[in-house]
Design a protein around this motif. Structure first.
Motif, mmCIF file in Angstrom:
data_model
loop_
_atom_site.group_PDB
_atom_site.id
_atom_site.type_symbol
_atom_site.label_atom_id
_atom_site.label_comp_id
_atom_site.label_asym_id
_atom_site.label_seq_id
_atom_site.Cartn_x
_atom_site.Cartn_y
_atom_site.Cartn_z
ATOM 1 N N LEU A 69 0.816 -1.211 0.000
ATOM 2 C CA LEU A 69 0.000 0.000 0.000
ATOM 3 C C LEU A 69 0.852 1.264 0.000
ATOM 4 C CD1 LEU A 69 -3.028 -0.732 2.378
ATOM 5 C CD2 LEU A 69 -2.975 -0.635 -0.121
ATOM 6 N N ARG A 126 -7.110 -3.509 0.423
ATOM 7 C CA ARG A 126 -7.786 -2.960 1.595
ATOM 8 C C ARG A 126 -9.056 -3.740 1.938
ATOM 9 N NH1 ARG A 126 -7.296 -1.649 6.413
ATOM 10 N NH2 ARG A 126 -8.857 -0.212 7.218
ATOM 11 N N ILE A 270 -5.717 4.912 1.622
ATOM 12 C CA ILE A 270 -4.468 4.403 2.213
ATOM 13 C C ILE A 270 -4.103 5.194 3.456
ATOM 14 C CG2 ILE A 270 -2.000 4.074 1.807
ATOM 15 C CD1 ILE A 270 -2.621 3.648 -1.139
ATOM 16 N N VAL A 273 -5.922 4.326 6.763
ATOM 17 C CA VAL A 273 -5.734 3.019 7.391
ATOM 18 C C VAL A 273 -5.214 3.209 8.808
ATOM 19 C CG1 VAL A 273 -4.432 0.869 7.306
ATOM 20 C CG2 VAL A 273 -5.356 1.844 5.206
ATOM 21 N N LEU A 277 0.560 -0.255 7.612
ATOM 22 C CA LEU A 277 0.007 -0.607 6.316
ATOM 23 C C LEU A 277 0.322 -2.036 5.919
ATOM 24 C CD1 LEU A 277 0.805 2.628 4.244
ATOM 25 C CD2 LEU A 277 -1.376 1.949 5.239
ATOM 26 N N GLY A 280 -2.287 -4.726 4.385
ATOM 27 C CA GLY A 280 -3.501 -3.965 4.142
ATOM 28 C C GLY A 280 -4.029 -3.202 5.327
#
Length: 405
Positions: A69, A126, A270, A273, A277, A280
């Motif tokens: 990501l 994701r 992204i 999140v 990361l 995901g």
């Protein structure tokens, strides 16, 4: 209407016809003029997005991990503005000839196909993560991504240069209406992503009740929804609006804006999140937390240093002890590697994959902004070798791990 001695057309009042006087790059058809105005808006959005995301991009770049990501974020961060700047030069440069355009027009559909594939890969990773690595979700979303890549690659061979006059710009347009499946394949992927994200959020309400507004902001549903909406509007132009002729670029008016907003919202997905990361990222609510409401669990965090104490493990590292009320006075003790994790860091603020630059206090286990699984209003009792905290559910500490600075 009459013609004067210079050959220019005039109306009955003697005013010359401007369409005969203006050069081609100023004498634009209505749809082409609208296309140019809309492309200016597209470039404005791309430039503003590049400027606004610069601080968060820098903070994310400084983190030590390089999961997929993060790589995709920086790729989109550079590729999107570069692509549409180059396309804009070909579109607005009055000296760009149609001969040059015949060798260049495939640049936009090919680069946009790459851009959309990267954005769709972000969604696959994701959505797979928030469904706790479900294989059915991975195969479903991965299949849609593979279909999108194949369809867009094939459709790139069925574009042509719009037959405009010299100085009016270079635009790629489809040879036939069916080439709109180029965008339809991507829209199907984003529709599935939006639907799965909404479904996952609604399922989380069984574990933790929130208002729909807070739920939308917590899970970034507005980002998924914006991507879906702009691609659906693009579908209207591709399949419903009819061009007036081969030189009418009305079907591609929204394509550039759709690609820019898709990339922009995907980058924000992204950044939204929680935590790392890697793999995901994690989800705000764990599905396992709903199965451990039958009784309270006591967590004891020992902060002894430099020697053994009662109920601790020698060696100077922090110890996490777990005990259920009524199970005895001596809790089961487990060693937890907190010695390297109790230092404050600014790489992660608990809300997103980038920090906000604030230093956390030493010995903090959860940053202040995180919805910690520990009840803050639970009674805290001092005990030998640590602090006793009561929680209501089983806690998975894996998503809260922070690497050593």
């Amino acid at each position: 209407m009459s013609t004067n001695s210079t050959g220019n057309s005039t109306d009955d009042s003697g005013v010359p016809d401007l369409s005969q006087i203006l050069p081609p790059y100023l004498n634009l058809p209505p749809h082409l003029s609208a296309h140019k105005y809309f492309y200016v808006c597209t470039l404005t959005v791309a430039a503003w997005d590049t400027l606004v995301l610069s601080p968060r991009t820098w903070r994310l770049l400084r983190t030590h991990e390089w999961p997929p990501l993060k790589i995709l974020f920086h790729f989109l961060r550079v590729f999107m503005p570069v692509e549409f700047t180059i396309v804009g030069v070909a579109f607005f440069d009055t000296k760009w000839s149609q001969t040059q355009c015949s060798h260049f027009f495939l640049f936009e559909p090919i680069c946009t196909a790459i851009l959309l594939a990267a954005c769709s890969l972000v969604h696959v990773i994701r959505i797979h993560a928030i469904y706790e690595k479900s294989r059915s979700v991975l195969f479903g979303m991965g299949g849609l991504l593979a279909l999108q890549v194949v369809v867009t690659a094939i459709c790139c061979g069925f574009f042509r240069s719009t037959p405009l006059l010299e100085g009016q710009g270079c635009i790629a347009e489809p040879k036939s209406n069916w080439v709109g499946i180029y965008w339809l394949s991507a829209t199907i992927t984003y529709t599935a992503s939006f639907a799965l994200a909404v479904q996952r959020s609604l399922r989380s309400l069984k574990v933790k009740q929130l208002s729909y507004w807070k739920l939308m902001l917590r899970d970034g549903l507005n980002l998924y929804g914006a991507i879906w909406a702009v691609n659906m509007v693009n579908m209207l132009f591709w399949f419903i609006i009819t061009p007036t002729g081969p030189e009418d670029p009305v079907r591609t008016i929204v394509t550039s804006m759709a690609a820019v907003l898709t990339a922009s919202m995907s980058m924000r997905i992204i950044l939204a999140v929680r935590g790392s990361l890697v793999a995901g990222g994690s989800y705000a609510v764990s599905s396992t937390s709903a199965h451990s409401r039958s009784g309270n669990t006591t967590h004891v965090l020992s902060s002894a240093r430099g020697g053994a104490a009662a109920g601790t493990i020698p060696g100077g590292n922090a110890v996490l002890s777990l005990a259920r009320p009524g199970a005895g006075d001596i809790p089961a003790t487990y060693a937890v590697p907190l010695a390297n994790g109790d230092k404050g860091g600014a790489d992660w603020d608990g809300k997103s994959s980038v920090g906000d630059g604030r230093d956390h206090k030493e010995h903090d286990i959860f940053p202040a902004e995180v919805d910690s699984p520990v009840k803050h209003d639970a009674p805290v009792q001092e005990s030998v070798g640590g602090v006793r905290v009561t929680v209501e559910s089983e806690t998975d500490f894996a998503p809260y791990g922070r690497e050593k600075n």
